[in-house]
Enzyme design. Sequence first.
Site, PDB file in Angstrom:
ATOM      1  N   GLU A  28       0.862  -1.181   0.000  1.00  0.00           N
ATOM      2  CA  GLU A  28       0.000   0.000   0.000  1.00  0.00           C
ATOM      3  C   GLU A  28       0.902   1.236   0.000  1.00  0.00           C
ATOM      4  O   GLU A  28       1.809   1.361   0.827  1.00  0.00           O
ATOM      5  CB  GLU A  28      -0.920  -0.001   1.235  1.00  0.00           C
ATOM      6  CG  GLU A  28      -1.865   1.184   1.242  1.00  0.00           C
ATOM      7  CD  GLU A  28      -3.222   0.903   1.896  1.00  0.00           C
ATOM      8  OE1 GLU A  28      -3.515  -0.262   2.207  1.00  0.00           O
ATOM      9  OE2 GLU A  28      -3.974   1.882   2.086  1.00  0.00           O
ATOM     10  N   ARG A  29       0.663   2.114  -0.946  1.00  0.00           N
ATOM     11  CA  ARG A  29       1.472   3.337  -1.099  1.00  0.00           C
ATOM     12  C   ARG A  29       2.958   3.010  -1.296  1.00  0.00           C
ATOM     13  O   ARG A  29       3.826   3.738  -0.815  1.00  0.00           O
ATOM     14  CB  ARG A  29       1.296   4.283   0.087  1.00  0.00           C
ATOM     15  CG  ARG A  29      -0.147   4.562   0.464  1.00  0.00           C
ATOM     16  CD  ARG A  29      -0.950   5.063  -0.690  1.00  0.00           C
ATOM     17  NE  ARG A  29      -2.362   5.247  -0.337  1.00  0.00           N
ATOM     18  CZ  ARG A  29      -3.302   5.544  -1.229  1.00  0.00           C
ATOM     19  NH1 ARG A  29      -2.994   5.666  -2.512  1.00  0.00           N
ATOM     20  NH2 ARG A  29      -4.541   5.710  -0.849  1.00  0.00           N
TER      21      ARG A  29
ATOM     22  N   LYS B  48      -4.515  -0.294  13.694  1.00  0.00           N
ATOM     23  CA  LYS B  48      -5.331   0.755  13.075  1.00  0.00           C
ATOM     24  C   LYS B  48      -6.775   0.331  13.300  1.00  0.00           C
ATOM     25  O   LYS B  48      -7.236  -0.644  12.693  1.00  0.00           O
ATOM     26  CB  LYS B  48      -5.011   0.842  11.577  1.00  0.00           C
ATOM     27  CG  LYS B  48      -5.930   1.760  10.777  1.00  0.00           C
ATOM     28  CD  LYS B  48      -5.449   1.892   9.324  1.00  0.00           C
ATOM     29  CE  LYS B  48      -6.380   2.772   8.499  1.00  0.00           C
ATOM     30  NZ  LYS B  48      -5.887   2.974   7.114  1.00  0.00           N
TER      31      LYS B  48
ATOM     32  N   GLU C 100     -10.804   4.533   8.630  1.00  0.00           N
ATOM     33  CA  GLU C 100     -10.926   4.186   7.213  1.00  0.00           C
ATOM     34  C   GLU C 100     -11.503   2.781   7.019  1.00  0.00           C
ATOM     35  O   GLU C 100     -10.911   1.933   6.352  1.00  0.00           O
ATOM     36  CB  GLU C 100      -9.575   4.347   6.507  1.00  0.00           C
ATOM     37  CG  GLU C 100      -9.077   5.787   6.574  1.00  0.00           C
ATOM     38  CD  GLU C 100      -7.818   6.071   5.760  1.00  0.00           C
ATOM     39  OE1 GLU C 100      -6.991   5.154   5.608  1.00  0.00           O
ATOM     40  OE2 GLU C 100      -7.672   7.213   5.304  1.00  0.00           O
TER      41      GLU C 100
ATOM     42  N   ARG D 237      -2.796   3.453  16.695  1.00  0.00           N
ATOM     43  CA  ARG D 237      -2.710   4.650  15.847  1.00  0.00           C
ATOM     44  C   ARG D 237      -3.869   5.617  16.106  1.00  0.00           C
ATOM     45  O   ARG D 237      -5.000   5.204  16.361  1.00  0.00           O
ATOM     46  CB  ARG D 237      -2.675   4.263  14.370  1.00  0.00           C
ATOM     47  CG  ARG D 237      -1.429   3.485  14.020  1.00  0.00           C
ATOM     48  CD  ARG D 237      -1.445   3.025  12.584  1.00  0.00           C
ATOM     49  NE  ARG D 237      -0.963   4.012  11.639  1.00  0.00           N
ATOM     50  CZ  ARG D 237      -1.608   4.382  10.544  1.00  0.00           C
ATOM     51  NH1 ARG D 237      -2.827   3.919  10.280  1.00  0.00           N
ATOM     52  NH2 ARG D 237      -1.073   5.236   9.705  1.00  0.00           N
TER      53      ARG D 237
ATOM     54  N   ARG E  32     -11.949  17.422   9.652  1.00  0.00           N
ATOM     55  CA  ARG E  32     -11.109  16.233   9.824  1.00  0.00           C
ATOM     56  C   ARG E  32      -9.879  16.525  10.676  1.00  0.00           C
ATOM     57  O   ARG E  32      -9.417  15.671  11.427  1.00  0.00           O
ATOM     58  CB  ARG E  32     -10.712  15.714   8.434  1.00  0.00           C
ATOM     59  CG  ARG E  32      -9.668  14.639   8.472  1.00  0.00           C
ATOM     60  CD  ARG E  32      -9.556  13.968   7.125  1.00  0.00           C
ATOM     61  NE  ARG E  32      -8.287  13.252   7.014  1.00  0.00           N
ATOM     62  CZ  ARG E  32      -7.902  12.572   5.950  1.00  0.00           C
ATOM     63  NH1 ARG E  32      -8.697  12.509   4.896  1.00  0.00           N
ATOM     64  NH2 ARG E  32      -6.741  11.950   5.914  1.00  0.00           N
TER      65      ARG E  32
ATOM     66  N   ASP F 107      -2.895  14.430   6.804  1.00  0.00           N
ATOM     67  CA  ASP F 107      -2.337  13.191   6.261  1.00  0.00           C
ATOM     68  C   ASP F 107      -1.100  13.424   5.397  1.00  0.00           C
ATOM     69  O   ASP F 107      -1.186  13.350   4.181  1.00  0.00           O
ATOM     70  CB  ASP F 107      -3.420  12.480   5.429  1.00  0.00           C
ATOM     71  CG  ASP F 107      -3.067  11.026   5.160  1.00  0.00           C
ATOM     72  OD1 ASP F 107      -2.098  10.540   5.746  1.00  0.00           O
ATOM     73  OD2 ASP F 107      -3.776  10.396   4.374  1.00  0.00           O
TER      74      ASP F 107
ATOM     75  N   GLU G 165       3.879   9.240  -0.641  1.00  0.00           N
ATOM     76  CA  GLU G 165       2.505   9.191  -1.156  1.00  0.00           C
ATOM     77  C   GLU G 165       2.063  10.525  -1.759  1.00  0.00           C
ATOM     78  O   GLU G 165       1.569  10.585  -2.876  1.00  0.00           O
ATOM     79  CB  GLU G 165       1.550   8.786  -0.029  1.00  0.00           C
ATOM     80  CG  GLU G 165       0.093   8.796  -0.443  1.00  0.00           C
ATOM     81  CD  GLU G 165      -0.845   8.312   0.654  1.00  0.00           C
ATOM     82  OE1 GLU G 165      -0.372   8.013   1.771  1.00  0.00           O
ATOM     83  OE2 GLU G 165      -2.058   8.231   0.383  1.00  0.00           O
TER      84      GLU G 165
ATOM     85  N   GLU H 144       6.836  21.848  -3.107  1.00  0.00           N
ATOM     86  CA  GLU H 144       5.753  22.657  -2.535  1.00  0.00           C
ATOM     87  C   GLU H 144       5.362  23.783  -3.495  1.00  0.00           C
ATOM     88  O   GLU H 144       4.184  24.107  -3.644  1.00  0.00           O
ATOM     89  CB  GLU H 144       6.190  23.232  -1.180  1.00  0.00           C
ATOM     90  CG  GLU H 144       5.097  24.033  -0.490  1.00  0.00           C
ATOM     91  CD  GLU H 144       5.489  24.481   0.917  1.00  0.00           C
ATOM     92  OE1 GLU H 144       6.668  24.326   1.302  1.00  0.00           O
ATOM     93  OE2 GLU H 144       4.603  24.992   1.634  1.00  0.00           O
TER      94      GLU H 144
ATOM     95  N   TRP I 200     -14.031  12.544   1.977  1.00  0.00           N
ATOM     96  CA  TRP I 200     -12.817  12.360   2.774  1.00  0.00           C
ATOM     97  C   TRP I 200     -12.444  13.535   3.674  1.00  0.00           C
ATOM     98  O   TRP I 200     -11.455  13.479   4.405  1.00  0.00           O
ATOM     99  CB  TRP I 200     -11.632  12.023   1.853  1.00  0.00           C
ATOM    100  CG  TRP I 200     -11.831  10.713   1.160  1.00  0.00           C
ATOM    101  CD1 TRP I 200     -12.339  10.506  -0.088  1.00  0.00           C
ATOM    102  CD2 TRP I 200     -11.553   9.407   1.690  1.00  0.00           C
ATOM    103  NE1 TRP I 200     -12.393   9.156  -0.374  1.00  0.00           N
ATOM    104  CE2 TRP I 200     -11.918   8.459   0.697  1.00  0.00           C
ATOM    105  CE3 TRP I 200     -11.024   8.943   2.893  1.00  0.00           C
ATOM    106  CZ2 TRP I 200     -11.775   7.079   0.879  1.00  0.00           C
ATOM    107  CZ3 TRP I 200     -10.876   7.572   3.076  1.00  0.00           C
ATOM    108  CH2 TRP I 200     -11.262   6.658   2.082  1.00  0.00           C
TER     109      TRP I 200
HETATM  110  O1  GCW Z   1      -2.324   8.225   3.901  1.00  0.00           O
HETATM  111  C1  GCW Z   1      -3.418   7.387   4.028  1.00  0.00           C
HETATM  112  C2  GCW Z   1      -3.270   6.437   2.899  1.00  0.00           C
HETATM  113  C3  GCW Z   1      -3.809   5.063   3.179  1.00  0.00           C
HETATM  114  C4  GCW Z   1      -3.261   4.580   4.515  1.00  0.00           C
HETATM  115  C5  GCW Z   1      -3.751   5.550   5.580  1.00  0.00           C
HETATM  116  C6  GCW Z   1      -3.225   5.219   6.965  1.00  0.00           C
HETATM  117  C7  GCW Z   1      -2.599   2.413   5.254  1.00  0.00           C
HETATM  118  O2  GCW Z   1      -3.866   6.990   1.760  1.00  0.00           O
HETATM  119  O3  GCW Z   1      -3.400   4.234   2.125  1.00  0.00           O
HETATM  120  O4  GCW Z   1      -3.621   3.253   4.821  1.00  0.00           O
HETATM  121  O5  GCW Z   1      -3.286   6.834   5.297  1.00  0.00           O
HETATM  122  O6  GCW Z   1      -2.277   5.856   7.381  1.00  0.00           O
HETATM  123  O7  GCW Z   1      -3.768   4.357   7.625  1.00  0.00           O
END
Ligand code: GCW
Length: 694
Positions: free
Chosen positions: A174-175, A297, A301, A334, A351, A380, A408, A526, A556
């Site tokens: 993932e990522r 986690k 999500e 987390r 958020r 994030d 990411e 940036e 989101w």
């Molecule tokens: O940054 C986001 C990502 C998800 C990731 C989530 C997290 C692992 O887009 O892919 O999932 O955070 O940190 O849990």
Amino acid sequence: AWLSYRSGSSTRGGVAKHAPSWIQHIIVNEKHEVLSTAVAELIQGLENIYGVKPTVNQAQSAQTNSDAAPGIWLGTWSGSSSVAGQFSESERTSVQGEGYAIRFNEELGQLAIGSESAQGVLYGTFHVLRELTLTPESSIDAEPLESRLRYIAEQPRNSLRMINQWDNVDGSIERGYAGDSIFYEKGEFTRDLGRIRDYARLLASTGINAISINNVNVHQRESLFLTEHFLGDVARVASEFRAYGIQLFLSVNYASPIEIGGLNTADPLDEQVREWWNVHTAKVYAAIPDFGGYLVKADSENRPGPFTYNRDHADGANMLAEALRPFDGVVIWRCFVYNCKQDWRDRSTDRARAAYDHFTPLDGRFADNVILQIKNGPMDFQVREAVSPLFGAMEQTNQVIEFQITQEYTGQQRHLCYLVPQWKDVLDFDTYAKGEGSEIKNIVDGSMFNRPYSGFAAVSNIGSDACWTGHPLAQANLYGYGRLAWNPELSAEEIAEEWIRLTFGHDEEVIHTISAMLLSSLDIYENYTAPLGVGWMVNPNHHYGPNVDGYEYSKWGTYHFADCEGIGVDRTVRSGTGYTSQYHQQNTDKYESLEQCPDELILFFHHVPYTHVLHSGKTVIQHIYDTHFEGATQATELANQWRSLEGKIDASIYDKVAALQEEQAEHSKEWRDMINTYFYRKSGIDDEQGRTIY
Ligand code: GCW
């Protein structure tokens, strides 16, 4: 990578005569797996640097070696009186646990590397190898090397220095932007433990001491890691890391008792559920006695968690803590918890507020072997966002900071983006939790609130890619993270130079050019992406490339609210979401006020007209145009800078970076034009300089 040890090498000419005599013998009087690793590293490193393979005297008992023998002596205080004898008592007590001391004794021609622990000796060994490599060839047998090693003492500032893999058992990451997983393939653990061992070497050489080996999004098959089906495999991986002093953790599925245990609930207060975790945790420790614990986690999500049962995060975390406690394990829980099904029409939900709102009421309720893992920012991992107000807001709770090494939102290892300066900014941020001088680094190292567990975690950026990290220069982020976790006082410049010398050698032009590229890269990125701290503006799902409204009407919670008048998120108490109140007073005041809020975060905290004048003297709209034109020009300069190194860098690495810099230069124009055009069309305001906007 940075362990090739070839840069200080004298193998190109007159090998042995450069090697001082003390480098030719290694003496160890103890038996310990990690000490054997240190010896193996020394042999390999010294052979590469000097072209001479040292002899090893690995004695079984302390009597075997004469204290006077010249060479490199490795040992712990309790296991090796000869090593301990090279240091005074106060020198020994000044380095504890994983700390180490190094002394070159000129009279005896001995270099002693000592520590309370075998792990400390390994870190000391890597330190010596680093010094030997960093000492330029010309001075390798001259006085400076020995004087540099005359006395060194180091103590890691943070006790937990952890890497999180987001690898899935199907082999995907993932990522991940550097190929497939080095851990798994097609639903099984890899048979190629060699690559994992190499990874352990890389990590340990920077001071990393913990790793979680699977994605925090734990799906059904990974949930089985806790069972007989996979525990043998997990144990084999754990032993590769153990040899390098790295403790293994697993991410666990909160709903495991249902998913793989056949229960119909995962309620943390249910006796059967608690028993399920106790039994399975005991099985994990039977297979891996030094297992670190669980990373979780939950309620995030769409992952399961205690909310389903009307329980809170303390109930959930404490249940796992109880199962781990008999084995000295910890739960890393987390804080990335927010509503991911928000209605974009609702401007009152924020958020950024979520983690603080969820967790601060629980301060004092977490078991002492629970650690909260908090992302550096409240949103994030954006190129620019505010610092999470949770740091310093929970005095009775263990906290670690989470960074994202994998890029990411910062170019996905196709763009150059050296993240150490960003991490430094966060660590140096003053929270005012206990008045002036309450920087984040003093909270996450545990000192400010005297916490038993504390430290750093970060999402890895490696994969099966030959150079590990997709973009070869992205290795600097992995290296830099480890070094910073060990010592947050190191500067971004120092770390960059160290990494470049270790990786590419001592050519001044190479060092100068790559260093300039790395150190300018974050600002450049940036410049041509989302402006002034507002974030996102990326394509949904994969998050690569510009799409200003990509997330604007989504669930989101990541909006910029641009209209024909202005842009930005009003997070003030006066007229917005009230997020600014989550900071201590000095910071609340600074962010609440349009006059005091720093330019780079203005759109994170305020909704302003395009004509609002920044401290820089420019209007917001002109700032957007200027930075985007400039950023794209700078990205082209990066490509030119790299091209000036042709012939000075290994050809395959040269070609790979050249192609990537080319791509970045092109892609930055796409960013520039989309963002500039979008805001020109929204605002109708011309660029003062009349440049092309579409
Ligand atoms: O940054 C986001 C990502 C998800 C990731 C989530 C997290 C692992 O887009 O892919 O999932 O955070 O940190 O849990």
